[in-house]
Design an enzyme around this catalytic site. Sequence first.
Site, PDB file in Angstrom:
ATOM      1  N   LYS A   1      22.671  17.782 -34.905  1.00  0.00           N
ATOM      2  CA  LYS A   1      23.226  18.240 -36.192  1.00  0.00           C
ATOM      3  C   LYS A   1      24.525  17.518 -36.538  1.00  0.00           C
ATOM      4  O   LYS A   1      24.814  17.775 -35.437  1.00  0.00           O
ATOM      5  CB  LYS A   1      23.454  19.359 -36.650  1.00  0.00           C
ATOM      6  CG  LYS A   1      23.194  20.219 -36.460  1.00  0.00           C
ATOM      7  CD  LYS A   1      24.609  20.544 -35.452  1.00  0.00           C
ATOM      8  CE  LYS A   1      25.640  21.104 -36.029  1.00  0.00           C
ATOM      9  NZ  LYS A   1      27.323  20.981 -34.651  1.00  0.00           N
TER      10      LYS A   1
ATOM     11  N   TYR B   1      26.381  24.735 -40.806  1.00  0.00           N
ATOM     12  CA  TYR B   1      25.634  25.725 -40.929  1.00  0.00           C
ATOM     13  C   TYR B   1      25.967  26.655 -42.143  1.00  0.00           C
ATOM     14  O   TYR B   1      25.244  26.980 -42.095  1.00  0.00           O
ATOM     15  CB  TYR B   1      26.407  26.993 -39.566  1.00  0.00           C
ATOM     16  CG  TYR B   1      26.482  26.331 -38.412  1.00  0.00           C
ATOM     17  CD1 TYR B   1      24.675  26.740 -37.813  1.00  0.00           C
ATOM     18  CD2 TYR B   1      26.953  25.100 -37.715  1.00  0.00           C
ATOM     19  CE1 TYR B   1      24.415  25.381 -36.947  1.00  0.00           C
ATOM     20  CE2 TYR B   1      26.478  25.012 -36.392  1.00  0.00           C
ATOM     21  CZ  TYR B   1      25.683  24.926 -35.625  1.00  0.00           C
ATOM     22  OH  TYR B   1      24.998  24.728 -34.616  1.00  0.00           O
TER      23      TYR B   1
HETATM   24  P1  NAD Z   1      30.255  16.029 -25.781  1.00  0.00           P
HETATM   25  O1  NAD Z   1      31.216  15.294 -26.227  1.00  0.00           O
HETATM   26  O2  NAD Z   1      30.635  17.387 -24.724  1.00  0.00           O
HETATM   27  O3  NAD Z   1      28.610  15.064 -25.313  1.00  0.00           O
HETATM   28  C1  NAD Z   1      28.391  13.930 -26.106  1.00  0.00           C
HETATM   29  C2  NAD Z   1      28.385  13.060 -25.137  1.00  0.00           C
HETATM   30  O4  NAD Z   1      27.623  11.628 -25.871  1.00  0.00           O
HETATM   31  C3  NAD Z   1      28.448  12.598 -23.517  1.00  0.00           C
HETATM   32  O5  NAD Z   1      28.510  12.529 -22.594  1.00  0.00           O
HETATM   33  C4  NAD Z   1      29.814  11.695 -23.548  1.00  0.00           C
HETATM   34  O6  NAD Z   1      29.429  10.964 -22.432  1.00  0.00           O
HETATM   35  C5  NAD Z   1      28.234  10.835 -24.380  1.00  0.00           C
HETATM   36  N1  NAD Z   1      28.798   9.826 -25.606  1.00  0.00           N
HETATM   37  C6  NAD Z   1      27.695   8.473 -25.412  1.00  0.00           C
HETATM   38  N2  NAD Z   1      28.338   7.958 -25.798  1.00  0.00           N
HETATM   39  C7  NAD Z   1      29.405   8.118 -25.882  1.00  0.00           C
HETATM   40  C8  NAD Z   1      30.281   7.253 -26.707  1.00  0.00           C
HETATM   41  N3  NAD Z   1      30.558   5.996 -27.414  1.00  0.00           N
HETATM   42  N4  NAD Z   1      31.589   8.025 -27.444  1.00  0.00           N
HETATM   43  C9  NAD Z   1      31.695   9.424 -26.924  1.00  0.00           C
HETATM   44  N5  NAD Z   1      31.244  10.177 -26.293  1.00  0.00           N
HETATM   45  C10 NAD Z   1      29.914   9.006 -26.120  1.00  0.00           C
HETATM   46  O7  NAD Z   1      29.740  16.778 -26.705  1.00  0.00           O
HETATM   47  P2  NAD Z   1      28.436  17.954 -27.927  1.00  0.00           P
HETATM   48  O8  NAD Z   1      29.393  18.621 -28.081  1.00  0.00           O
HETATM   49  O9  NAD Z   1      27.499  17.989 -26.545  1.00  0.00           O
HETATM   50  O10 NAD Z   1      28.227  16.955 -28.780  1.00  0.00           O
HETATM   51  C11 NAD Z   1      26.476  16.247 -28.833  1.00  0.00           C
HETATM   52  C12 NAD Z   1      26.314  16.889 -30.452  1.00  0.00           C
HETATM   53  O11 NAD Z   1      25.460  17.343 -30.140  1.00  0.00           O
HETATM   54  C13 NAD Z   1      26.984  16.511 -31.720  1.00  0.00           C
HETATM   55  O12 NAD Z   1      26.290  15.822 -32.693  1.00  0.00           O
HETATM   56  C14 NAD Z   1      27.018  18.146 -31.948  1.00  0.00           C
HETATM   57  O13 NAD Z   1      27.079  17.987 -33.656  1.00  0.00           O
HETATM   58  C15 NAD Z   1      26.089  18.644 -31.124  1.00  0.00           C
HETATM   59  N6  NAD Z   1      25.669  19.744 -31.184  1.00  0.00           N
HETATM   60  C16 NAD Z   1      25.073  21.054 -32.230  1.00  0.00           C
HETATM   61  C17 NAD Z   1      24.633  21.678 -31.020  1.00  0.00           C
HETATM   62  C18 NAD Z   1      24.345  23.043 -31.951  1.00  0.00           C
HETATM   63  O14 NAD Z   1      24.491  23.970 -31.466  1.00  0.00           O
HETATM   64  N7  NAD Z   1      23.017  22.593 -32.229  1.00  0.00           N
HETATM   65  C19 NAD Z   1      26.394  22.901 -30.676  1.00  0.00           C
HETATM   66  C20 NAD Z   1      27.252  21.612 -30.789  1.00  0.00           C
HETATM   67  C21 NAD Z   1      27.042  20.292 -30.338  1.00  0.00           C
END
Ligand code: NAD
Length: 334
Positions: A99, A184
Site C-alpha cells: 500500500k 489506514y
Molecule cells: P524502504 O525505503 O525501507 O525500502 C524501499 C526499498 O526500495 C529500498 O530497499 C530501496 O533500495 C528500494 N528501491 C528500489 N528502487 C528505488 C528507487 N528508485 N528509489 C528509492 N528506493 C528504491 O521503504 P519501506 O518502508 O520498506 O516501504 C516500501 C513500501 O512498503 C512502501 O510502499 C510503503 O508504503 C510500504 N510499507 C507498508 C507497510 C505495511 O505495514 N503494510 C509498512 C511499511 C512500508
Amino acid sequence: PVLRVAIMGLGSYGSRVADAMQACVKAKLVGVISGTPSKIKDWQSRFSIPDKNCYNYENFDRIKDNKDIDAVYITTPNALHHDEAIRIAAAGKHVICEKPMALNAKQGQEMIAACKKANVKLLVGYRMHFEAKTLEVIRMRKNGDFGKIMFFQGLCGFRIGDPTQWRLNKELAGGGSLMDIGIYAINGSRYMTGEDPIWVTAQETKTDPVKFKEGVDETIQFQLGFPSGAVASCLSTYNMNYLDRFYLNGEKGFAEMQPSTGYGPIRGRTHKGELTQPHVTHQTVQMEEMAGIILEGKQPVVAVDGEEALKDLKIIDAIYHAVKTGQKVDLKLS
Ligand code: NAD
C-alpha cells in the site's frame, strides 16, 4: 501447494515480510529483485536463495521463464508500484503490492487492467484485513452487536525523521502522510463501518513547510459520509507519535482499538469487554492467507484485491481535491 514468492525492493518492509514468511506453511520466499548486489548476496545467505532466482530492475522481465517463482511482492517506494506491477503481470506472475497500490486511481485502474489481461492475481498488502481482533470487531458489527453504525474515528500518524527519505519526496511518495499512514484510516473506515463513502471533505495543516514541501502533506483531517448516514472523522499526520486509534460507535455499542493498525499486538475493547484474540505476526498471517487466495481461490472476509485498493485510491484523490478546493467532493466507488 506452496506459493513461491520473490520480493522486489529489499528495504525495511521487504525485510519484515521476508522474516515473517519464514513461519509460513503455504508461502515461501524463494527469490529477490534488487538494484543492490550486496543486498542480494546478504539475502541469499539469510534465506538460502539460489542465484537463478535473483534479478535486478533491468532484467526482472526474465522472471517469465522462471518456473520456480509464482508471485512477486513489491515493497519499493510508492511511485514505482505501477510500472513494476505491470511488468510483473506481463511476465505472467501474480502481483502482491504494498500500500498504497499506486499514486492515484488512474494508475490503479491500469494495474488492474494489466493483471486481468495477463490472467494473474493482484493483491495489496492490507495486513489488517487478516488481523484477529479486527476481524472480531467486523464479525460483531455484522452480527448487529453495535446496532446501526453511526460514527467512526480513525487517527493515524507518526513523527517522521530523516528529511531526505523517499517518504518526503513527492516524486517517489506521491504525497505525504495521507498516502503512507492516513490510508489506514481510509481503509479502516470502510471495513469498520462496512460501507463505502459517498462524500468527503478535508482540511490540511502544515507547521513545517521546509520539511514538508509542496505536494507532501504533513497533516490532513478528513471527513467521510456513508450511504447509511454514518460519518467518519479522521486524522493523518507525520508530526505526532503514538497516533494509532480506531473508534466505532453504533446505536447500541462501541469498539475501541489502540493501537489499531501498528505491527501489534493490537489492543481493544468493545462495550462487551476486552478483545482477547491472540496476536500473530501480521505479515505471517497475511502471506499464509494470500497463498490461500492465490492457490486455492479462498475468499478473505475483507477483500485485498486491486478493486479494493482502487477504492482507497479514489478516496485519496478526492481528499486531495477537497483540500485544494475547500469543497465537499462526491464519490462513486462502485
Ligand atoms: P524502504 O525505503 O525501507 O525500502 C524501499 C526499498 O526500495 C529500498 O530497499 C530501496 O533500495 C528500494 N528501491 C528500489 N528502487 C528505488 C528507487 N528508485 N528509489 C528509492 N528506493 C528504491 O521503504 P519501506 O518502508 O520498506 O516501504 C516500501 C513500501 O512498503 C512502501 O510502499 C510503503 O508504503 C510500504 N510499507 C507498508 C507497510 C505495511 O505495514 N503494510 C509498512 C511499511 C512500508
